[in-house]
Design a protein around this motif. Structure first.
Motif, short mmCIF file in Angstrom:
data_model
loop_
_atom_site.label_atom_id
_atom_site.label_comp_id
_atom_site.label_asym_id
_atom_site.label_seq_id
_atom_site.Cartn_x
_atom_site.Cartn_y
_atom_site.Cartn_z
N LYS A 2 55.75 76.89 50.73
CA LYS A 2 56.03 75.77 49.54
C LYS A 2 55.86 76.61 48.27
N ARG A 3 56.65 75.94 47.67
CA ARG A 3 56.49 76.74 46.49
C ARG A 3 56.00 75.84 44.76
N ILE A 4 55.30 76.75 44.19
CA ILE A 4 54.54 76.30 43.19
C ILE A 4 55.21 75.96 41.30
N VAL A 5 54.28 75.45 40.84
CA VAL A 5 54.51 74.82 39.21
C VAL A 5 53.31 76.35 39.21
N ILE A 6 53.65 77.14 38.47
CA ILE A 6 51.73 77.63 37.77
C ILE A 6 52.24 77.89 36.43
N ALA A 7 51.55 77.40 35.80
CA ALA A 7 50.81 77.10 34.10
C ALA A 7 50.27 77.83 33.57
N ILE A 8 50.16 78.89 33.13
CA ILE A 8 50.27 80.34 32.05
C ILE A 8 49.38 80.01 30.28
N ASP A 9 48.51 79.00 30.60
CA ASP A 9 48.85 78.44 29.03
C ASP A 9 47.44 79.44 28.09
N GLY A 10 47.48 79.78 26.73
CA GLY A 10 46.49 80.35 26.25
C GLY A 10 46.91 80.41 25.17
N TYR A 11 45.84 81.55 24.03
CA TYR A 11 46.69 82.09 22.50
C TYR A 11 47.19 82.83 22.96
N SER A 12 48.43 83.53 21.03
CA SER A 12 49.21 84.57 21.66
C SER A 12 48.21 86.12 21.19
N ALA A 13 49.20 86.80 22.44
CA ALA A 13 48.55 88.37 22.43
C ALA A 13 47.69 87.93 23.16
N CYS A 14 47.50 86.98 24.42
CA CYS A 14 46.12 87.95 25.44
C CYS A 14 46.67 88.56 27.01
N GLY A 15 48.51 88.70 26.37
CA GLY A 15 49.45 88.97 28.44
C GLY A 15 49.38 88.15 28.29
N LYS A 16 49.60 87.11 28.32
CA LYS A 16 50.76 85.96 29.10
C LYS A 16 51.80 86.40 29.88
N SER A 17 52.55 87.18 28.18
CA SER A 17 53.71 86.47 29.25
C SER A 17 53.77 88.54 30.17
N SER A 18 53.50 89.10 29.91
CA SER A 18 53.24 90.27 30.94
C SER A 18 53.23 89.94 31.86
N THR A 19 51.58 89.08 32.24
CA THR A 19 51.16 88.43 34.17
C THR A 19 52.27 88.05 33.56
N ALA A 20 52.88 87.11 33.30
CA ALA A 20 53.32 86.32 34.17
C ALA A 20 54.93 87.03 34.85
N LYS A 21 55.57 87.47 33.84
CA LYS A 21 56.41 88.42 34.07
C LYS A 21 56.65 88.77 35.65
N ARG A 22 55.14 89.57 35.90
CA ARG A 22 55.05 90.38 37.10
C ARG A 22 54.86 88.87 37.63
N VAL A 23 53.99 88.83 37.82
CA VAL A 23 53.24 87.14 38.50
C VAL A 23 55.09 86.53 39.90
N ALA A 24 56.16 86.79 38.58
CA ALA A 24 56.78 85.92 39.01
C ALA A 24 57.87 87.10 40.09
N ALA A 25 57.78 87.67 39.58
CA ALA A 25 58.63 88.50 40.08
C ALA A 25 58.30 88.61 41.69
N LYS A 26 56.38 89.22 41.77
CA LYS A 26 56.05 89.16 43.28
C LYS A 26 56.23 87.79 43.41
N LEU A 27 56.23 87.55 42.66
CA LEU A 27 56.65 85.75 44.26
C LEU A 27 57.56 85.27 44.36
N ASN A 28 58.85 86.42 43.49
CA ASN A 28 60.30 85.82 44.14
C ASN A 28 60.52 84.66 42.72
N TYR A 29 59.59 83.99 41.64
CA TYR A 29 59.89 83.17 41.11
C TYR A 29 60.56 82.93 40.02
N ALA A 30 61.00 81.92 39.55
CA ALA A 30 61.13 82.01 38.19
C ALA A 30 60.39 82.18 37.07
#
Ligand code: DC
Length: 227
Positions: A2-30
């Motif tokens: 099953k493929r899910i939606v992962i929502a990552i919210d938060g303030y600027s510069a908390c590391g959201k993008s770097s984390t989200a990018k890696r999580v997506a790559a590991k799961l083969n998600y967009a």
């Protein structure tokens, strides 16, 4: 699986993008960087001198904007394209950062971006980061994360990121920008930044990027099995 939606919210510069990018790559998600979308709109508005106090001018400008994410051919990473042009570097400048919260507080801009983000995430299998993904764009996302970090740690990270993009900005100036954006992003009328009731909070001040990624992958594995 099953493929899910992962929502990552938060303030600027908390590391959201770097984390989200890696999580997506590991799961083969967009991976969808919604901040980049608001930045691209802001860049267009600045370049075309769009008057933010004129709703008709804003509506007309929005009709001229096409935002896409593509590989640039050199790296595996997606970059931001505005009307067919790669604007990835242009949208990370301080002049865009100074204006982006004001632009993204406009209801017409948010409606337009929200609609586009829902289309992009319709087929699931997506990691989306931003400010209102778990609360407004995908309130039914299977996994919601809310990232925080100490203000000084965030400012130092953002200053380093800017330097990596060849922009030397005083720490005081970076702090001033983050403070202003935090204020506008959390107090605006339209879908302000706030933690969804069912979001997991991760404070990234003292943990590494690998630890953040692992935490989210573990939570995602549970949600994938459950859903
Ligand atoms: O993630 P970022 O710092 O690149 O985002 C830039 C700005 O865009 C942020 O200060 C507020 C706005 N934004 C928003 O209003 N909603 C989102 N989902 C993502 C970003």
């Amino acid at each position: 699986m099953k493929r899910i939606v992962i929502a990552i919210d938060g303030y600027s510069a908390c590391g959201k993008s770097s984390t989200a990018k890696r999580v997506a790559a590991k799961l083969n998600y967009a991976y969808i960087d919604t901040g980049a979308m608001y930045r691209a709109v802001t860049y267009y508005f600045l370049e075309h001198y769009v008057n933010l106090t004129n709703p008709k001018a804003v509506e007309d400008a929005l009709k001229q904007i096409l935002i896409e994410f593509h590989h640039n051919g050199k790296t595996e990473e997606n970059e931001t394209y505005l009307n067919g042009l790669n604007v990835e570097r242009k949208i990370r400048t301080m002049s865009v950062s100074d204006k982006v919260s004001e632009v993204s507080a406009l209801a017409s801009v948010r409606n337009c971006m929200t609609e586009l983000q829902r289309k992009m995430g319709k087929k699931k299998g997506v990691v989306m980061d931003g400010r209102d993904i778990g609360t407004a764009v995908f309130p039914d996302a299977e996994l919601k994360i809310f990232m925080t970090a100490d203000f000084d740690a965030r400012a130092a990270r953002r200053q380093k990121e800017l330097l990596e993009k060849d922009q030397l900005v005083d720490l005081g100036r970076v702090k001033e920008n983050l403070e202003k954006r935090d204020h506008i992003d959390t107090t605006r009328k339209e879908n302000p930044l706030r933690k969804a009731a069912d979001a997991f909070e991760i404070d990234t001040t003292h943990i590494t990027l690998d630890e953040q990624v692992d935490m989210i992958l573990n939570l995602a594995a549970t949600k994938i099995i459950e859903s």
